[in-house]
Scaffold this motif. Structure first.
Motif, mmCIF file in Angstrom:
data_model
loop_
_atom_site.group_PDB
_atom_site.id
_atom_site.type_symbol
_atom_site.label_atom_id
_atom_site.label_comp_id
_atom_site.label_asym_id
_atom_site.label_seq_id
_atom_site.Cartn_x
_atom_site.Cartn_y
_atom_site.Cartn_z
ATOM 1 N N ALA A 198 0.823 -1.213 0.000
ATOM 2 C CA ALA A 198 0.000 0.000 0.000
ATOM 3 C C ALA A 198 0.857 1.264 0.000
ATOM 4 N N THR A 199 2.034 1.214 0.626
ATOM 5 C CA THR A 199 2.899 2.407 0.663
ATOM 6 C C THR A 199 3.852 2.450 -0.532
ATOM 7 N N LEU A 200 3.919 1.364 -1.279
ATOM 8 C CA LEU A 200 4.910 1.149 -2.359
ATOM 9 C C LEU A 200 6.338 0.998 -1.822
ATOM 10 N N MET A 201 6.466 0.775 -0.510
ATOM 11 C CA MET A 201 7.785 0.409 0.025
ATOM 12 C C MET A 201 8.225 -0.902 -0.635
ATOM 13 N N ARG A 202 7.247 -1.755 -0.893
ATOM 14 C CA ARG A 202 7.564 -3.056 -1.493
ATOM 15 C C ARG A 202 8.287 -2.870 -2.831
ATOM 16 N N GLU A 203 7.760 -1.953 -3.657
ATOM 17 C CA GLU A 203 8.390 -1.728 -4.959
ATOM 18 C C GLU A 203 9.768 -1.087 -4.806
ATOM 19 N N GLY A 204 9.871 -0.154 -3.832
ATOM 20 C CA GLY A 204 11.172 0.480 -3.582
ATOM 21 C C GLY A 204 12.199 -0.559 -3.169
ATOM 22 N N MET A 205 11.776 -1.483 -2.317
ATOM 23 C CA MET A 205 12.706 -2.530 -1.880
ATOM 24 C C MET A 205 13.031 -3.492 -3.028
ATOM 25 N N GLN A 206 12.038 -3.683 -3.912
ATOM 26 C CA GLN A 206 12.295 -4.547 -5.076
ATOM 27 C C GLN A 206 13.411 -3.973 -5.948
ATOM 28 N N VAL A 207 13.459 -2.628 -6.025
ATOM 29 C CA VAL A 207 14.528 -1.993 -6.806
ATOM 30 C C VAL A 207 15.891 -2.344 -6.186
ATOM 31 N N ILE A 208 15.954 -2.305 -4.851
ATOM 32 C CA ILE A 208 17.223 -2.655 -4.173
ATOM 33 C C ILE A 208 17.557 -4.129 -4.435
#
Ligand SMILES: NC(=O)c1ccc[n+]([C@@H]2O[C@H](COP(=O)([O-])OP(=O)(O)OC[C@H]3O[C@@H](n4cnc5c(N)ncnc54)[C@H](OP(=O)(O)O)[C@@H]3O)[C@@H](O)[C@H]2O)c1
Length: 371
Positions: A198-208
């Motif tokens: 929901a926060t898109l932290m998941r996608e940010g972490m996916q980039v890492i």
């Protein structure tokens, strides 16, 4: 590979662990279990040991029917062909490094390990010539696009469906409740992953994760919004050709690919994708200004050192504070950013430095809650 793959599953009682055992049940002629590890669910691991008859088990207490060993011993035992890392958080980090040092290929579901210590894990994998395949549908799609391609990548493009929670109306966000978030996202991912989606932290972490898994610099990894959720990921190569993977958004599929690689096995439970029913497919740029958690994750990735470990721990604690109703939804990024801003990074961190940064962030994050 013609011979049976012998698996060690770290985190066998969790969602990904149980799905791994379902793959084993579907393909008894292709893989079998030689080791199981879990943290607390004795009844389930005892059942799994009775059913799958591994030789070894790593668990806080003895489990009848299998020799009790440490997770590190289990993951590096001579008869293991592949280690599935399906633990959460830092559990399984040292066992993953032990497995890699022993030359075992890894099917990596654990996101936290790759965010905290992806550089260490992949440096060890390169040193020992070990394959690390992701168990995540977008990252697995990238791995499939890259198979056989060498170093000619121009851009890795991950997709996400976006979220209804843009950060433009703070008053409305204050009212976003825990129940609403957990209802609107997928229950199977667990509560933490639901909030991160929901926060898109998941996608940010996916980039890492992608940065370390595929050894591609951050500037060459982007995320686009793709509401139809059909294309998992795309890779553009130096000659301008774009490869994409279109599939069901299924962890099960990514998991089976990591287990079967370099082969593919059938997955009849998943209905074939009907391309004619897809309709128009669209891609929009991700407006980073709307998603502070995405921005914080990519910034922590760029800064490197111990920042990703701090991001990971601060986010986990902030999500717990939200679930415990101590902070509102819109405060998650504020809390994470405050912790990142106070961090004293360690350059070229060792495993010990990473674990210390993780602990510091866990201790410091609750202090960010307003009195
Ligand atoms: N679920 C998905 O669809 C999905 C998709 C892609 C990636 N992932 C990632 O995969 C990882 C696992 O996700 P999950 O949903 O399967 O999590 P989960 O259901 O919470 O399972 C976690 C597993 O880790 C074990 N564990 C926890 N602490 C441990 C410890 N100290 N020592 C040994 N084992 C320990 C748990 O054992 P006990 O239950 O016995 O305590 C359980 O088996 C996460 O990093 C997640 O982000 C999940």
């Amino acid at each position: 590979m013609d011979r049976m793959k012998r698996l060690a599953i770290l985190g066998s009682t969790g969602s990904v662990g149980r799905q791994t055992l379902e793959v084993v049940q579907r393909h008894p002629d292709r893989c079998r279990v030689v080791g199981l590890a879990a943290g607390s669910n004795f009844d389930l691991i005892a059942q799994q040991v009775a059913e799958f008859q591994p030789t070894r088990v790593a668990f806080p207490r003895p489990v009848p029917g299998a020799e009790r060993v440490s997770m590190e011993e289990l993951a590096s035992a001579p008869d293991v062909d592949l280690v599935v890392v399906a633990t959460v958080g830092k559990a399984g980090l040292t066992a993953t490094l032990a497995a890699i040092a022993a030359g075992k290929p890894i099917a990596m579901a654990n996101k936290e390990i790759m965010v905290m210590a992806g550089s260490l894990v992949m440096a060890a994998a390169r040193q020992h010539g070990v394959t690390v395949l992701p168990v995540d549908s977008a990252l697995s799609a990238v791995a499939q696009c890259l198979a056989g391609e060498g170093q000619n990548v121009e851009q890795i493009i991950l997709t996400c469906t976006g979220t209804p929670y843009s950060w433009r109306a703070p008053a409305a966000l204050r009212a976003v409740s825990r129940e609403e978030l957990l209802r609107q996202t997928h229950g199977i991912m667990g509560r933490k992953l639901s909030i991160d989606s929901a926060t898109l932290m998941r996608e940010g972490m996916q980039v890492i994760e992608a940065r370390w898994l595929f050894d591609v610099p951050f500037e060459r990894i982007s995320v686009v919004v793709h509401p139809e959720n059909a294309v998992r990921a795309l890779v553009r190569f130096v000659d301008g050709t774009v490869k994409a993977v279109i599939s069901q958004p299924s962890t099960r599929l990514a998991l089976q690919y990591a287990l079967s690689y370099p082969e593919r096995w059938g997955l009849p439970a998943l209905p074939p994708l009907d391309l004619t029913a897809l309709g128009p497919v669209s891609f929009e740029p991700l407006d980073e200004a709307k998603y502070p958690c995405f921005r914080l994750a990519t910034e922590a990735g760029y800064r490197g050192d111990t920042y990703p470990a701090v991001l990971n721990a601060a986010d986990e604690m902030a999500v717990l504070l939200f679930l415990d109703q101590q902070i509102g939804f819109q405060e998650i990024p504020r809390v994470v950013e405050a912790v990142l801003n106070r961090h004293q990074p360690v350059h070229h961190p060792t495993l010990e430095d990473i674990l210390q940064a993780d602990q510091w962030a866990r201790d410091f994050t609750p202090q960010q809650v307003p009195e």
